[in-house]
Enzyme design. Sequence first.
Site, short mmCIF file in Angstrom:
data_model
loop_
_atom_site.label_atom_id
_atom_site.label_comp_id
_atom_site.label_asym_id
_atom_site.label_seq_id
_atom_site.Cartn_x
_atom_site.Cartn_y
_atom_site.Cartn_z
N GLU A 288 -39.27 -48.47 46.23
CA GLU A 288 -40.60 -48.26 45.62
C GLU A 288 -41.70 -48.83 46.51
OE1 GLU A 288 -40.86 -46.21 43.06
OE2 GLU A 288 -38.68 -46.15 43.20
N TRP A 291 -42.35 -46.24 48.96
CA TRP A 291 -43.21 -45.17 48.41
C TRP A 291 -44.69 -45.56 48.56
CZ3 TRP A 291 -42.95 -40.24 47.03
CH2 TRP A 291 -41.72 -39.69 46.65
N TRP A 320 -56.91 -23.47 37.53
CA TRP A 320 -56.83 -24.55 36.54
C TRP A 320 -57.70 -24.25 35.33
CZ3 TRP A 320 -52.89 -27.39 37.84
CH2 TRP A 320 -52.63 -27.69 39.18
N ASN A 355 -43.97 -46.22 35.22
CA ASN A 355 -43.93 -45.13 36.21
C ASN A 355 -43.35 -43.83 35.66
OD1 ASN A 355 -44.16 -44.05 38.97
ND2 ASN A 355 -41.93 -44.02 38.86
N TRP A 373 -55.51 -31.45 38.24
CA TRP A 373 -54.99 -32.81 38.41
C TRP A 373 -56.10 -33.81 38.72
CZ3 TRP A 373 -55.91 -34.74 43.33
CH2 TRP A 373 -56.15 -33.81 44.34
N TRP A 396 -50.43 -38.27 41.47
CA TRP A 396 -50.97 -37.08 40.78
C TRP A 396 -50.61 -35.80 41.51
CZ3 TRP A 396 -52.50 -35.86 36.12
CH2 TRP A 396 -52.71 -36.91 35.24
P1 FAD Z 1 -42.18 -51.68 40.38
O1 FAD Z 1 -41.23 -50.67 39.87
O2 FAD Z 1 -41.87 -53.09 40.18
O3 FAD Z 1 -42.38 -51.38 41.94
C1 FAD Z 1 -42.88 -52.38 42.85
C2 FAD Z 1 -44.15 -51.93 43.51
O4 FAD Z 1 -43.92 -50.76 44.30
C3 FAD Z 1 -45.24 -51.53 42.54
O5 FAD Z 1 -45.93 -52.65 42.06
C4 FAD Z 1 -46.09 -50.59 43.38
O6 FAD Z 1 -46.99 -51.29 44.20
C5 FAD Z 1 -45.07 -49.91 44.24
N1 FAD Z 1 -44.65 -48.63 43.63
C6 FAD Z 1 -43.72 -48.45 42.68
N2 FAD Z 1 -43.58 -47.13 42.41
C7 FAD Z 1 -44.45 -46.48 43.21
C8 FAD Z 1 -44.78 -45.11 43.41
N3 FAD Z 1 -44.17 -44.12 42.75
N4 FAD Z 1 -45.75 -44.81 44.29
C9 FAD Z 1 -46.37 -45.78 44.98
N5 FAD Z 1 -46.10 -47.08 44.86
C10 FAD Z 1 -45.15 -47.44 43.99
N6 FAD Z 1 -49.35 -47.11 41.54
C11 FAD Z 1 -50.37 -47.94 41.81
O7 FAD Z 1 -50.14 -49.05 42.30
N7 FAD Z 1 -51.66 -47.56 41.57
C12 FAD Z 1 -51.98 -46.35 41.02
O8 FAD Z 1 -53.17 -46.04 40.85
C13 FAD Z 1 -50.90 -45.48 40.69
N8 FAD Z 1 -51.14 -44.28 40.09
C14 FAD Z 1 -50.08 -43.44 39.79
C15 FAD Z 1 -50.34 -42.19 39.22
C16 FAD Z 1 -49.29 -41.32 38.92
C17 FAD Z 1 -49.58 -39.98 38.30
C18 FAD Z 1 -47.97 -41.71 39.23
C19 FAD Z 1 -46.84 -40.77 38.92
C20 FAD Z 1 -47.71 -42.94 39.80
C21 FAD Z 1 -48.74 -43.82 40.10
N9 FAD Z 1 -48.51 -45.09 40.67
C22 FAD Z 1 -49.56 -45.91 40.97
C23 FAD Z 1 -47.15 -45.49 41.08
C24 FAD Z 1 -46.34 -46.28 40.05
O9 FAD Z 1 -46.35 -45.65 38.81
C25 FAD Z 1 -46.79 -47.73 39.87
O10 FAD Z 1 -46.94 -48.35 41.13
C26 FAD Z 1 -45.75 -48.53 39.08
O11 FAD Z 1 -45.58 -47.97 37.81
C27 FAD Z 1 -46.20 -49.96 38.96
O12 FAD Z 1 -45.34 -50.69 38.15
P2 FAD Z 1 -44.55 -51.95 38.72
O13 FAD Z 1 -45.50 -52.85 39.43
O14 FAD Z 1 -43.78 -52.53 37.61
O15 FAD Z 1 -43.61 -51.27 39.79
#
Ligand code: FAD
Length: 482
Positions: A288, A291, A320, A355, A373, A396
């Site tokens: 993650e 990502w 859209w 997520n 979107w 998105w």
């Molecule tokens: P954990 O699961 O603990 O992951 C650790 C860290 O990895 C996160 O804190 C985050 O920094 C990063 N991470 C995890 N998943 C992703 C991912 N899919 N993409 C990018 N980085 C990731 N994340 C944001 O930080 N800011 C946003 O504005 C944001 N908008 C999103 C919008 C959509 C539509 C989607 C599908 C995802 C988005 N995410 C965003 C990614 C992700 O959902 C969140 O980072 C995650 O839910 C944060 O929870 P966590 O800290 O417990 O993550």
Amino acid sequence: MNRLVWFRKDLRVADNPALWQARQDLANSGAEARLYAVFFDTEVQWRQHGMGERQMNLLRCAVSELAQQLRALNIALIVIPCDTFEHSLGRLTALCDALNVSNIYANHEYEINEQRRDQTLADACQQQDDCQPRAFHRFHDQCLIPPGKVLTGDEQMYKVYSPFKRAWQKVFPGYCQPPKATPAACDGRNYQAPEQLCGDHRLPECQPDALWSSNEDDIHQQLQSFLQQSVQRYHQLRDIPSQPATSQLSCALALGLISARQCLYSAWQQNACELAGGEPGLDSWINELIWREFYRHLIVAYPQLCRHKAFKPDTENVPWRYSESDFNAWCEGKTGYPIVDAAMRQLKQTGWMHNRLRMISAMFLTKHLLIDWRWGEAWFASQLVDFDLASNNGGWQWSASTGADGAPYFRIFNPTTQSQKFDPDGQFIVRFVQELAALPAKQRHQPDSLKRRQTGYPQEIVAHKFGRERALAAFKGEPFAQ
Ligand code: FAD
């Protein structure tokens, strides 16, 4: 001559490359030299980016916390309110003149306007006459590998995640640097900023958030708790929104209260394992973090993403729908799809969304409701405490099938089966959709019409089959019923 660290979304004292280098250079310069810090409170600019009140408040709380941390290092943080980036450059120059600053230190920000702002400053420093030279030192901080360093054989940015990840893992050893400690305190004489500056530039007002800390030490505790209690089962539970299985560090990462290096190295220390092929929970969590890197590298390679252009240009032709009533129902959590509504209410109430639910709710908006979107992206930006342009845009566009993703547009989640799979007892649903709490677990995913009438829970805004077929037709360029 004095030195100045310009803080942005890197609001911490430990493992902050700009602060670290400034402190090192100070130690090597004359005895009278001083180190200052500045933060520009650019509310108008933040709003233009879409940032909402809650994150803005947290950002300001984090600035106040940072000021205290810096005070302990005998460094004064000067906070300057100003509207725009152009304005901040003017104020910066005036500040440097007033404080006799010869060297400015900052960590890179990768969004297009931020990069342009920094280039303007770098150019201005280069063009300065020799009688008062000023240098601008920039450092890569937000990513574990700087953008532009993970490329295909043709020196291009990857357009799909999996090969990017493989290449990232190969390149990483060259950039593998442990986090830096908090720098040593400066000589006590450095602490006071000139009286006339402090008077003007008080710390911004903010209210502590009941759910989200902006304190650097708290965040490290949070990381340690996650690593001790949850990371081992992360790969199994990370998709279950009722479980506290993920780190919830995204807000801290977005504001720079903690660095990705600190996350990675703490995880390694805890688990003593390799970058890949080690412990599955940890591998999955590191995935993650990669990502996060992918989306940051993407906005640098494709800056038009910062202007909200579709990554796949042909998807700009998708017709859209711009239905305000459907959009409002989605924002308010009143679509009649319990998992979507629970997700949207979680977002509104807590400023964060799991997520899996971000994917489900984003796909519902863009596929079932066929709404642009960009509307959803802006709504998330305004509500999320972890809003960050790169990840939000990436998430998105991934969900809308307009983005950097190999999967075809016909990947359309069925919200009800997603709900049954990831929230089997509807535990998460009833946490936020309390109208359905009295229903047996199995009925919470898709209550019948009678139960909806009895509980006051709305009817489905669109039938799954209809919404799915409409989206498929729209993406294929075929006519469809509104
Ligand atoms: P954990 O699961 O603990 O992951 C650790 C860290 O990895 C996160 O804190 C985050 O920094 C990063 N991470 C995890 N998943 C992703 C991912 N899919 N993409 C990018 N980085 C990731 N994340 C944001 O930080 N800011 C946003 O504005 C944001 N908008 C999103 C919008 C959509 C539509 C989607 C599908 C995802 C988005 N995410 C965003 C990614 C992700 O959902 C969140 O980072 C995650 O839910 C944060 O929870 P966590 O800290 O417990 O993550």
